[in-house]
Design a protein around this motif. Structure first.
Motif, PDB file in Angstrom:
ATOM      1  N   ARG A  26      48.202   5.468 -55.490  1.00 58.82           N
ATOM      2  CA  ARG A  26      47.721   6.104 -54.256  1.00 58.82           C
ATOM      3  C   ARG A  26      46.223   5.845 -54.171  1.00 58.82           C
ATOM      4  O   ARG A  26      45.461   6.259 -55.040  1.00 58.82           O
ATOM      5  N   MET A  31      44.820   8.619 -48.269  1.00 52.37           N
ATOM      6  CA  MET A  31      44.507  10.055 -48.326  1.00 52.37           C
ATOM      7  C   MET A  31      43.812  10.559 -47.062  1.00 52.37           C
ATOM      8  O   MET A  31      43.247  11.662 -47.069  1.00 52.37           O
ATOM      9  N   ALA A  34      43.284  14.331 -45.949  1.00 50.78           N
ATOM     10  CA  ALA A  34      43.498  15.266 -47.065  1.00 50.78           C
ATOM     11  C   ALA A  34      42.208  16.009 -47.421  1.00 50.78           C
ATOM     12  O   ALA A  34      42.219  17.215 -47.680  1.00 50.78           O
ATOM     13  N   LYS A  87      47.934  14.137 -52.841  1.00 51.31           N
ATOM     14  CA  LYS A  87      48.226  14.532 -51.453  1.00 51.31           C
ATOM     15  C   LYS A  87      48.714  15.967 -51.400  1.00 51.31           C
ATOM     16  O   LYS A  87      48.327  16.745 -50.545  1.00 51.31           O
ATOM     17  N   ARG A 139      49.460  20.972 -55.255  1.00 54.94           N
ATOM     18  CA  ARG A 139      48.493  19.860 -55.291  1.00 54.94           C
ATOM     19  C   ARG A 139      47.790  19.928 -56.635  1.00 54.94           C
ATOM     20  O   ARG A 139      47.486  21.018 -57.126  1.00 54.94           O
ATOM     21  N   TYR A 162      55.861  15.636 -47.392  1.00 51.89           N
ATOM     22  CA  TYR A 162      54.417  15.424 -47.239  1.00 51.89           C
ATOM     23  C   TYR A 162      53.974  15.752 -45.813  1.00 51.89           C
ATOM     24  O   TYR A 162      52.808  16.040 -45.574  1.00 51.89           O
ATOM     25  N   ALA A 166      50.481  17.154 -44.113  1.00 55.20           N
ATOM     26  CA  ALA A 166      49.683  16.301 -43.220  1.00 55.20           C
ATOM     27  C   ALA A 166      49.347  17.036 -41.926  1.00 55.20           C
ATOM     28  O   ALA A 166      48.249  16.892 -41.386  1.00 55.20           O
ATOM     29  N   ASN A 169      47.159  21.405 -43.520  1.00 53.56           N
ATOM     30  CA  ASN A 169      46.704  21.193 -44.900  1.00 53.56           C
ATOM     31  C   ASN A 169      46.651  22.526 -45.656  1.00 53.56           C
ATOM     32  O   ASN A 169      46.812  23.601 -45.071  1.00 53.56           O
TER      33      ASN A 169
END
Ligand code: S6P
Ligand code: ZN
Length: 186
Positions: A26, A31, A34, A87, A139, A162, A166, A169
């Motif tokens: 990643r 990201m 994020a 993420k 996280r 995810y 997104a 947050n």
């Protein structure tokens, strides 16, 4: 004797690798959205696109009762004041819990319960075990100077959501204040 890699393997707690498991990367460009400080994110991305973390997962079977596991390794670093992190996700199957075991490095797990939005910050270091209940976004954050490596074990049916992270947050961010990891509102 033939060894079945689904039944036995070895891992490297410093390298973050599992024998026989492909490693995915990643990068910073994965990201977007994020990190809280968008200007710092764009400035960092203009300098390059480093690997923020790697993930090696073993997924032997998908039947009822099966388990999957993965070792992740997060590089040390920050975007603005916010430490490098994953993420983060809910499990697509919300009741699925997960056990995290710290292997090397120093960091934290940030948990956020879906209904109450209650946040918990738990240390993740060698010899630490963190239980992530179901219905909880999670996280992982590296606050140290060396890579943070850990093992996660979860139901094969857990899946990853995810998208919910997104669009909305985590409510808290972990930032360096006078060099100390400090949890503040986003
Ligand atoms: C999977 C488990 C971990 C994460 C890893 C990377 O359920 O929680 O193996 O996959 O920490 O984080 P993320 O949020 O990018 O999947
Ligand atoms: Zn998970």
């Amino acid at each position: 004797m033939q060894i079945n890699p689904d039944l036995f393997t070895r891992f490297d707690p410093l390298g973050g690798t599992i024998e026989g498991a492909p490693q995915i990367e990643r990068r910073l460009s994965d990201m977007r959205g994020a990190f809280a400080d968008e200007d710092a994110f764009n400035a960092a991305l203009a300098q390059g696109d480093p690997v923020l973390y790697t993930l090696a997962a073993v997924a032997p079977a998908h039947g009822d009762g099966a388990l999957h596991y993965a070792i992740a390794q997060i590089a040390p670093g920050r975007i603005g004041a916010e430490y490098y992190m994953t993420k983060g996700h809910y499990h697509a199957w919300r009741p699925a819990a997960e056990v995290y075991i710290g292997l090397s490095g120093t960091g934290f797990m940030l948990l956020e319960e879906e209904e109450s939005h209650e946040s918990r910050l738990l240390p993740l270091t060698p010899n630490a075990i963190v239980y992530v209940p179901g219905h909880t976004a999670h996280r992982t954050i590296n606050t140290g100077e060396i890579p943070l490596t850990y093992l996660g074990i979860y139901p094969a049916a857990a899946g990853h959501d995810y998208g919910s992270i997104a669009t909305e947050n985590f409510r808290k961010i972990l930032v360096a204040v006078n060099g100390e990891p400090t949890l503040v509102d986003r």
